[in-house]
Structures are given as C-alpha cells and as structure tokens.
Scaffold this active site. Structure first.
Site, PDB file in Angstrom:
ATOM      1  N   HIS A  73       0.821  -1.216   0.000  1.00  0.00           N
ATOM      2  CA  HIS A  73       0.000   0.000   0.000  1.00  0.00           C
ATOM      3  C   HIS A  73       0.852   1.262   0.000  1.00  0.00           C
ATOM      4  O   HIS A  73       0.375   2.330  -0.370  1.00  0.00           O
ATOM      5  CB  HIS A  73      -1.001  -0.010   1.175  1.00  0.00           C
ATOM      6  CG  HIS A  73      -0.426   0.304   2.515  1.00  0.00           C
ATOM      7  ND1 HIS A  73      -0.129  -0.671   3.447  1.00  0.00           N
ATOM      8  CD2 HIS A  73      -0.118   1.486   3.106  1.00  0.00           C
ATOM      9  CE1 HIS A  73       0.336  -0.103   4.549  1.00  0.00           C
ATOM     10  NE2 HIS A  73       0.353   1.204   4.355  1.00  0.00           N
ATOM     11  N   ASP A 118       0.008  -7.621   1.477  1.00  0.00           N
ATOM     12  CA  ASP A 118       0.520  -6.257   1.591  1.00  0.00           C
ATOM     13  C   ASP A 118       2.048  -6.255   1.691  1.00  0.00           C
ATOM     14  O   ASP A 118       2.625  -5.980   2.748  1.00  0.00           O
ATOM     15  CB  ASP A 118      -0.101  -5.575   2.817  1.00  0.00           C
ATOM     16  CG  ASP A 118       0.100  -4.066   2.798  1.00  0.00           C
ATOM     17  OD1 ASP A 118       0.549  -3.527   1.774  1.00  0.00           O
ATOM     18  OD2 ASP A 118      -0.200  -3.422   3.833  1.00  0.00           O
ATOM     19  N   GLN A 213       0.337   5.578  11.800  1.00  0.00           N
ATOM     20  CA  GLN A 213       0.504   6.179  10.485  1.00  0.00           C
ATOM     21  C   GLN A 213       1.936   6.715  10.323  1.00  0.00           C
ATOM     22  O   GLN A 213       2.452   7.409  11.185  1.00  0.00           O
ATOM     23  CB  GLN A 213      -0.505   7.313  10.273  1.00  0.00           C
ATOM     24  CG  GLN A 213      -1.875   6.840   9.842  1.00  0.00           C
ATOM     25  CD  GLN A 213      -2.588   6.044  10.917  1.00  0.00           C
ATOM     26  OE1 GLN A 213      -2.567   6.441  12.074  1.00  0.00           O
ATOM     27  NE2 GLN A 213      -3.202   4.945  10.547  1.00  0.00           N
ATOM     28  N   GLY A 214       2.566   6.368   9.192  1.00  0.00           N
ATOM     29  CA  GLY A 214       3.949   6.749   8.944  1.00  0.00           C
ATOM     30  C   GLY A 214       4.922   5.608   9.186  1.00  0.00           C
ATOM     31  O   GLY A 214       6.070   5.657   8.742  1.00  0.00           O
ATOM     32  N   ASP A 215       4.465   4.572   9.913  1.00  0.00           N
ATOM     33  CA  ASP A 215       5.311   3.399  10.152  1.00  0.00           C
ATOM     34  C   ASP A 215       5.148   2.343   9.072  1.00  0.00           C
ATOM     35  O   ASP A 215       5.940   1.394   9.003  1.00  0.00           O
ATOM     36  CB  ASP A 215       4.991   2.769  11.512  1.00  0.00           C
ATOM     37  CG  ASP A 215       5.413   3.645  12.677  1.00  0.00           C
ATOM     38  OD1 ASP A 215       6.518   4.209  12.605  1.00  0.00           O
ATOM     39  OD2 ASP A 215       4.640   3.765  13.647  1.00  0.00           O
ATOM     40  N   SER A 216       4.107   2.461   8.240  1.00  0.00           N
ATOM     41  CA  SER A 216       3.815   1.458   7.204  1.00  0.00           C
ATOM     42  C   SER A 216       5.066   1.045   6.436  1.00  0.00           C
ATOM     43  O   SER A 216       5.910   1.875   6.082  1.00  0.00           O
ATOM     44  CB  SER A 216       2.822   2.018   6.196  1.00  0.00           C
ATOM     45  OG  SER A 216       1.503   1.782   6.596  1.00  0.00           O
TER      46      SER A 216
END
Length: 411
Positions: A73, A118, A213-216
């Site tokens: 993603h 993913d 959010q931002g660690d993906s």
C-alpha cells in the site's frame, strides 16, 4: 475506522522503486512511536525511510544492499522518489545514504491491506554501502521454526510514524516499540472478521503500544538464535494502540519465496570434506552444511557418482546418503546437487579414496563437514546479498486514493 499505517501528510505521484540490504538491532528511551522509545539507527540498521518531494511517508527494510521490502500500500500510487538509509533523525536525511529507485514490484493480487498480500520489493539503482548504520537483516522463511512467531513472542517494531492516533506531525527521531505476537484467531475475534493467513497480529491487550501512520512498510523483528530476524511488515490496524485491537503486519514467511525469486541469492551445495577409507567401510555422505544464501530453503538434494569403481548409493535423493566402499583400491568421486524452491541449483563434489591406510574397515567413514560448493550458478559461495532478477516480475498495481479506503493502512 482502521488505518493503513502510511503518513497521511505525504501523497504524491511516483514512478519506480528499488530495494536494499542491511541488518540492525533495537531500543532506547523516551515516549514515542505510540508508547515506544527514541532509538538510534545503529540499533535497527536495516530501517530505511521512503521519501518523496514532501519527505518521509513510509518505512522499509534492507534485505540485501540493492533490495528493500516495504508494504504494497506504500507504493500503490507509485514509487518513492528515493530511499534514505543510515539515519536516526529525518532532519539528517541529507547526511544519510540516499538511493534512487530502479523499480517497484508489488506482491501479486494485492488490493487492500485488510485482505492481505501487503508486501512489495523496491530495487535500488545502486547498492547501499554496508556499515555500522546500514545493515541487512535476514527474513524468516518457510523453514524457520514456528516458535519464532508464536503468540506471546516479543517483537520490536521501528519507524518514524505518528506518536499518537490522529497525530498531525511525524517525529524527527526514529522510534521503536516492543509488542507481543497475538494469535490470529484472537485477532479475528477482535476485528470481527477472518484475517488472511499472511497477516501477523501483534499488540498488547491493554493497548498503549503500537505502530501508527507513517510506520507502514517498516520492520517487525524477532530474536532468532542470538540475531534479529525480519518477521513482519507494518501494514494496518483499527486506530493506533487501542486496547484489544492488535496491529496487523505482513507475515514475512508468507512472502519469503516470492522475495527470494527477485532479491535472493543462489543455494550453496556442500558435499563435505574428502575422505580416505579402507575397503568395505560403510561411507556416510552428509550435505547438512549446504544452505540457501537468499530467503528461501533448499528443496531437493541429489547425489550421483561421477567416477571410480561403481557403488550403490543409498538415499541418493536425501541430505544424507551412504554406500559401501568397494574392495578395489582407488578413488571415487561423487557429486551433490542442491536446488532451492525457485529452481536455482548449485553443485559440489567429494572424493573418497579407498586405501589400505584409510579409516574404517569395521567402523564408518563420514563425509559431512565444511566442504565448500564449487559449482555455483551465479553468486558467491559465502554470501551476503547477491541480487538477481527472477524472470519478468508481476505488473505493479497502481491503486489510487488510499486514504479513502474503508480500512486505511498505516502509511
């Protein structure tokens, strides 16, 4: 609403991607990630930042100097402009190792983090230089003990993601947090859905610690035989650090064979040391020192005689084979061929000398040991990170509007 763990502050059009290799370790102190600690990159040297014109938006993991693993993603709207390795602070990006992206390869069939698949590979235009701040980490594979990712096993997750659910600014300092693995059945109950087997849940029942959010795309690692191993890819979750709602991670063992086809190295055959035995000795051959230099496993073993007085090989298709030395003095040469899951092969040979002064006669000669492969097809025997391309890769899935999906990932 659940969230892909990707930074909402960065959404831009991108075009190609790349991957890289490294191997770090963990932790320090002061509250961040969500409930984590400030961390130096020397503790997690495999961590990289995916960036575009607006800065950091996702993390990634160095598996070879030229290949990075991230979440599908993260690259659904295109490739990052660059990856940055070897930094502890985002404000230090100009001083880190910056590499352009050659191409991005998303896992076949990816559509949305909540339904798995993913994972993505990024190939770099030039390899990273490995040092104290930049290292590769070996992914777990299908042969890795299941106990390494069993419920209750403590993991470490790192990244520059939000430090609170709904945060609006990313931290400058790299963060890490430790969370235990949760049974998939328990996560199914918590989310009231059937999660795919390629998802690995991790989190505290009490909440308070999680990726966000931002660690993906960043790494979740576990301890394996005294070293850290790559076990999960930050993917998505319902909010961040909520009680009884673990974060979801791409299960690396589910993707290791696919990764190996692009970024892995060849297998290494090791037929053992040469032997000298007496006539009539039962000779044991052992290929246990053989290994796969990539992320896969050795799938087949095959022994055959090359020269010398004819012998009957028992268990010629097994790791260990054996035969009875003939009565005639002389030499017998045998060849071992090993193949990995992707079909890549290598060979090694062992020479058995039948001699009146050799060992055995009433005992057993053994051919296992530290023999080195000498017939590798592409790549070094001892290996760290020789990259190769495994045929034509799957088409990159370009998915638009990731922030609008019902279950938003942790980008």
């Amino acid at each position: 609403m659940s969230h892909p763990r990707l930074a909402a502050v960065v959404l831009a059009s991108l075009t190609t991607a790349g991957c890289v290799a490294d191997e770090p370790s963990l932790g320090e102190s002061t509250q961040e990630i969500v409930g984590g600690t400030a961390t130096q990159v020397t503790t997690v040297p495999w961590q990289v930042s995916l960036q575009d014109a607006n800065g950091h938006f996702c993390g990634g993991t160095i598996v070879t100097p030229t290949w990075i693993v991230t979440a599908a993603h993260c690259v659904a709207d295109g490739a990052p402009t660059k990856i940055v390795a070897g930094i502890s602070r985002l404000s230090q990006s100009a001083t880190g190792q910056t590499r352009a992206v050659k191409r991005v390869i998303s896992y076949p069939g990816y559509t949305d983090p909540s339904v798995g698949k993913d994972a993505a590979l990024i190939e770099l235009t030039t390899p990273l230089t490995l040092d104290a701040n930049v290292k590769v980490i070996r992914p777990l594979n299908a042969a890795s003990p299941a106990a390494l990712t069993a419920p209750g096993v403590m993991t470490t997750v790192s990244g520059w993601g939000m430090t609170t659910e709904g945060g609006t600014a990313l931290p400058d300092q790299l963060q890490s947090v430790q969370v235990p693995i949760v049974a998939l059945s328990a996560a199914n109950t918590a989310y009231n859905m059937t999660l795919t087997e390629d998802q690995l849940p991790a989190g505290l029942a009490t909440g308070g610690k999680d990726s966000c959010q931002g660690d993906s795309g960043g790494p979740l690692v576990v301890m394996a035989e005294g070293e850290y191993a790559f076990a999960g890819i930050v993917s998505w979750g319902e909010g961040c650090a909520r009680a009884n709602l673990p974060g979801l991670y791409g299960r690396v063992t589910s993707f290791a064979k696919w990764m190996d086809g692009y970024a892995g190295g060849p297998p290494v055959a090791a037929a053992g040391a040469d032997l000298a035995v007496k006539p009539g000795t039962r000779v044991s051959l052992d290929a246990s020192a053989s290994a796969d230099t990539g992320f896969g496993v050795i799938a087949t073993y095959s022994w055959k005689q090359i020269s010398g007085a004819s012998v009957t090989l028992d268990n010629a298709a097994a790791k260990q084979a054996s035969f009875t030395a003939p009565g005639a003095l002389g030499t017998i040469e045998l060849e071992l061929t090993v193949a990995d899951e992707g079909g890549a092969t290598s060979t090694d040979r062992v020479v058995v000398t039948i001699s009146a002064t050799g060992t055995g006669g009433t005992g057993t000669g053994t051919g296992g040991g530290n023999g080195e492969g000498d017939g590798l097809d592409g790549g070094d025997v001892v290996g760290g990170c020789s990259a190769h391309t495994g045929g034509s890769g799957p088409a990159l899935l370009l998915l638009v509007g990731m922030l609008l999906i019902r279950r938003r990932a942790r980008r």
